[in-house]
Design a protein around this motif. Structure first.
Motif, PDB file in Angstrom:
ATOM      1  N   VAL A 351      11.394 -10.717 -12.478  1.00 58.01           N
ATOM      2  CA  VAL A 351      11.986 -10.251 -13.545  1.00 58.01           C
ATOM      3  C   VAL A 351      10.394 -10.413 -14.740  1.00 58.01           C
ATOM      4  N   THR A 352       9.917  -9.144 -15.196  1.00 62.28           N
ATOM      5  CA  THR A 352       9.169  -9.292 -16.006  1.00 62.28           C
ATOM      6  C   THR A 352       9.339  -8.286 -17.254  1.00 62.28           C
ATOM      7  N   ARG A 353       8.702  -8.759 -18.386  1.00 65.27           N
ATOM      8  CA  ARG A 353       8.877  -7.886 -19.482  1.00 65.27           C
ATOM      9  C   ARG A 353       7.587  -7.525 -20.122  1.00 65.27           C
ATOM     10  N   LEU A 354       7.383  -6.114 -20.087  1.00 68.34           N
ATOM     11  CA  LEU A 354       6.128  -5.757 -20.532  1.00 68.34           C
ATOM     12  C   LEU A 354       6.584  -4.785 -21.708  1.00 68.34           C
ATOM     13  N   GLY A 355       5.816  -5.238 -22.713  1.00 66.21           N
ATOM     14  CA  GLY A 355       6.310  -4.297 -24.126  1.00 66.21           C
ATOM     15  C   GLY A 355       7.827  -4.051 -24.184  1.00 66.21           C
ATOM     16  N   GLU A 356       8.141  -2.934 -24.139  1.00 67.21           N
ATOM     17  CA  GLU A 356       9.489  -2.558 -24.221  1.00 67.21           C
ATOM     18  C   GLU A 356      10.160  -2.256 -22.889  1.00 67.21           C
ATOM     19  N   ILE A 357       9.739  -2.791 -22.051  1.00 65.24           N
ATOM     20  CA  ILE A 357      10.196  -2.485 -20.563  1.00 65.24           C
ATOM     21  C   ILE A 357      10.451  -3.733 -19.964  1.00 65.24           C
ATOM     22  N   LEU A 358      11.670  -3.968 -19.631  1.00 66.27           N
ATOM     23  CA  LEU A 358      12.153  -5.104 -18.659  1.00 66.27           C
ATOM     24  C   LEU A 358      12.274  -4.745 -17.348  1.00 66.27           C
ATOM     25  N   ARG A 359      11.316  -5.239 -16.478  1.00 71.29           N
ATOM     26  CA  ARG A 359      11.343  -4.681 -15.112  1.00 71.29           C
ATOM     27  C   ARG A 359      11.809  -5.776 -14.189  1.00 71.29           C
ATOM     28  N   VAL A 360      12.901  -5.308 -13.194  1.00 68.58           N
ATOM     29  CA  VAL A 360      13.475  -6.272 -12.431  1.00 68.58           C
ATOM     30  C   VAL A 360      13.299  -5.750 -10.779  1.00 68.58           C
ATOM     31  N   VAL A 361      12.649  -6.503 -10.141  1.00 70.35           N
ATOM     32  CA  VAL A 361      12.310  -6.208  -8.866  1.00 70.35           C
ATOM     33  C   VAL A 361      13.058  -7.060  -7.549  1.00 70.35           C
ATOM     34  N   ILE A 362      13.786  -6.553  -6.890  1.00 67.94           N
ATOM     35  CA  ILE A 362      14.279  -7.451  -5.669  1.00 67.94           C
ATOM     36  C   ILE A 362      13.827  -6.931  -4.568  1.00 67.94           C
ATOM     37  N   ALA A 363      13.297  -7.808  -3.806  1.00 62.86           N
ATOM     38  CA  ALA A 363      12.620  -7.376  -2.422  1.00 62.86           C
ATOM     39  C   ALA A 363      13.294  -8.338  -1.483  1.00 62.86           C
ATOM     40  N   ASP A 364      13.680  -7.779  -0.193  1.00 59.24           N
ATOM     41  CA  ASP A 364      13.854  -8.569   0.949  1.00 59.24           C
ATOM     42  C   ASP A 364      13.256  -8.118   2.044  1.00 59.24           C
ATOM     43  N   ASP A 365      13.166  -9.005   3.224  1.00 56.98           N
ATOM     44  CA  ASP A 365      12.449  -8.884   4.484  1.00 56.98           C
ATOM     45  C   ASP A 365      13.046  -8.395   5.447  1.00 56.98           C
ATOM     46  N   GLY A 366      14.282  -7.615   5.189  1.00 49.58           N
ATOM     47  CA  GLY A 366      15.182  -7.175   6.208  1.00 49.58           C
ATOM     48  C   GLY A 366      14.525  -5.947   6.993  1.00 49.58           C
TER      49      GLY A 366
END
Lengths: 412, 227
Positions: A351-366
């Motif tokens: 979860v990162t916030r860059l300026g006015e955007i909150l980015r949520v990245v979920i990855a799995d190795d399935g």
């Protein structure tokens, strides 16, 4: 006596039109009279200077100004209440259009309205002349012998005139609506802009209301069912610990009940935790996510890069509605991975916030192959992301890895 | 000293605490009563529910922090429906001895809970496995990667505050095996060797970012959401 329905409808419509026109006349006449007064005063100053005139003018002109602006609202009421046309509420900066309607077009319309109402009254009077002529003192009738023939003519003229009133009134009303919409209405793009504004506001309200509802459910379950279940499990645990001299069958029953109660607590906790945890409100997104990650049935690596947790009343903290969506995204994604991602051995949440955007990245190795268009979980997730104007992307090639990326706008 | 707003649960808690051989000197239904009672009775141990009236947010945590500040000798065991590492960090920030933070449902496992009560009362630490799991989630990188799966299990149990014997019982291995694992872990993580249990817990928790001069420990009182 029954009135035929067509006639009744015509009468109802005519009554409505006439009411609309009569109300319009009173509203339009006022500026007309004011104009007249001002013109008279000005003429008076030219022709016959009077020391009082400027004083009266100084009083009349503001009155005109107030009328030009203040009559708009009564006009809106007239259009809405008497003929069901909704005109937008005009702001003060659109004063030019209001002046134009109330001070220039209004008096012109007043003339038409007066003509129509006069026609109506004259037509009624003329067509009924043979009726009301009997109210006249009989002496007059004796003095005017042969009055019946002109009266007959009058009736003959009056009846068609009366019949002409409804279509004319209808036409005038349509004209008024056209003019009213053109002058006091809004352009299509203004209307759309206003509509978007309204919708944005009402949607934010709906999102907030849903969040509040989740909070309420969480709170109710916490104060009710969850305490009871813990209390039940505790009592069963006490029974297990103290009643050691029971027959083994009874011991087994207590044992099983104890296990069941603990499982129920676990299940309910997981469910409620996904709703809207209290910690989300208290400490924010960062603090709430570790609980989710720790509960997932596979190892999760969590990386959160947000401006340090700040008190909720400071603007740097992400808006609660956005935090709630981000939390839900992670919760739902981890549930999905646990349920569907075959062979997944680990997941990563960033979860990162860059300026006015909150980015949520979920990855799995399935093994991949997830399809957002199938499965209600992913669809609901995408919908909730859209509810705050976020974007939702998913890449899940067969063979893996699967990656879900959500971007949420969070204006400062 | 027991503070819990649910009457049902309070009755049960009193039973369990008395079973453990403690004497309950006072009961409280909210944080105000709790602080007043602690001032009056000077208990050795306070068992505190996190969410209490009036706001039902983190009153218990704040009360616990102020007890730890004003009467460092009082052991505090916090109970909560959900555990949050952030609260654990607040609680352990100054001192890890005599602190416990467990899920409410752990009370149902009476023997284990009594063991945790005694550990906290005698100056040890009792952290819920879930808190430790949350701490590990945040530190899923760096030197931890060098630990074997078994060593990670042992590390988690150490962080909960268990003794060697407790860890051995939990993993069903001998105490000497546990001691060997612990030595490996301390070596891999560059942690100082310590004989005393709670010193060791302190080192592990510091490594996980809470306790003592922990990196992420936040100043108490930094978050007070409007009720």
């Amino acid at each position: 006596m029954t009135v035929p329905p067509r006639l009744r409808r015509a009468l109802v419509r005519m009554r409505r039109d006439i009411a609309f026109i009569a109300a319009g006349m009173t509203l339009h006449l006022l500026p007309l009279l004011l104009h007249f007064w001002v013109v008279m005063l000005l003429l008076g100053t030219v022709l016959d200077p009077d020391p009082d005139t400027p004083v009266v003018l100084a009083f009349t002109l503001p009155l005109l100004f107030v009328a030009g602006w203040g009559l708009t609202e009564p006009q809106r009421w007239r259009f809405r209440a008497l003929c069901g046309v909704e005109l937008p509420r005009l702001r003060f900066r659109e004063i030019k259009r209001q002046f134009g309607y109330n001070l220039l077009i209004g008096p012109l319309l007043a003339v038409l309205e007066i003509l129509l109402l006069a026609l109506l009254l004259a037509a009624v009077a003329a067509s009924l002349v043979l009726v009301w002529v009997w109210l006249v003192p009989s002496q007059w009738r004796r003095d005017h012998g042969g009055y019946a023939v002109p009266a007959g003519y009058l009736t003959a003229v009056g009846l068609p005139a009366l019949a002409a009133v409804p279509p004319l009134a209808g036409g005038l009303v349509r004209l008024e609506i056209l003019v009213g919409r053109a002058v006091l209405g809004v352009s299509r793009s203004d209307e759309l802009a206003r509509r978007v504004e309204d919708l944005t506001e009402s949607r934010a309200g709906a999102v907030d209301a849903a969040d509040a509802e989740r909070r309420r459910i969480e709170r109710d379950l916490h104060d009710g069912a969850q305490q009871r279940l813990v209390s039940l499990a505790l009592n069963l645990g006490l029974a297990k610990a103290t009643l050691t001299d029971l027959p083994p069958e009874a011991q087994q029953v207590i044992d099983a009940a104890h296990r069941e109660a603990k499982d129920a607590i676990e299940e309910l906790n997981n469910l409620v935790r996904g709703l809207h945890p209290a910690v989300l409100d208290e400490l924010g997104l960062d603090a709430a996510l570790s609980g989710l990650a720790a509960r997932a049935p596979l190892p999760v690596r969590l990386r959160v890069d947000l401006p340090a947790d700040l008190p909720a009343d400071l603007p740097q903290r992400t808006a609660p509605a956005v935090e709630a969506v981000a939390y839900f995204v992670v919760s739902e994604a981890l549930t999905n991975i646990a349920k569907h991602a075959r062979e997944a051995s680990r997941a990563e949440v960033t979860v990162t916030r860059l300026g006015e955007i909150l980015r949520v990245v979920i990855a799995d190795d399935g093994t991949g192959g997830a399809d957002p268009s199938r499965g209600s979980g992913l669809r609901g997730l995408a919908q909730r992301v859209r509810s705050v104007d976020g974007t939702f992307r998913m890449s899940s090639p067969v063979g893996g890895p699967t990656m879900m990326s959500v971007e949420l706008p969070c204006p400062m | 000293m027991i503070a819990e707003d649910s009457v049902l649960l309070r009755i049960g808690l009193v039973k369990v605490v008395e079973m453990a051989g403690f004497e309950v000197v006072a009961e409280a239904g909210d944080a105000q009563e709790l602080l007043a009672a602690v001032g009056e009775h000077r208990p050795d141990l306070a068992v505190v529910d996190v969410r209490m009236p009036p706001g039902f947010t983190d009153e218990g945590v704040r009360a616990a922090l102020s007890i730890r500040r004003d009467r460092p000798g009082t052991a505090v065991l916090m109970l909560s429906q959900y555990v949050e590492e952030r609260y654990a960090a607040d609680l352990l920030a100054t001192n890890t001895s005599g602190v416990g933070y467990l899920l409410k449902q752990r009370v149902a496992d009476v023997e284990e809970f009594i063991e945790a009560l005694r550990r906290v009362a005698s100056g040890g630490t009792a952290l819920d496995p879930q808190v430790v799991a949350q701490l590990l989630v945040r530190r899923a990188s760096d030197p931890l990667e060098r630990l074997t799966a078994r060593e990670r299990d042992v590390l988690a149990l150490m962080a909960e505050g268990r003794s060697n014997a407790g860890i051995a019982a939990q993993l069903v291995v001998s105490e000497s095996a546990v001691a060997k694992h612990i030595n490996n872990i301390l070596a891999k993580l560059d942690l100082p060797k310590a004989d005393a249990d709670h010193r060791r817990v302190l080192a592990v928790l510091q490594f996980l970012g809470v306790g003592g001069q922990g990196a992420s420990a936040l100043a108490p009182g930094h978050h007070h959401p409007a009720p």
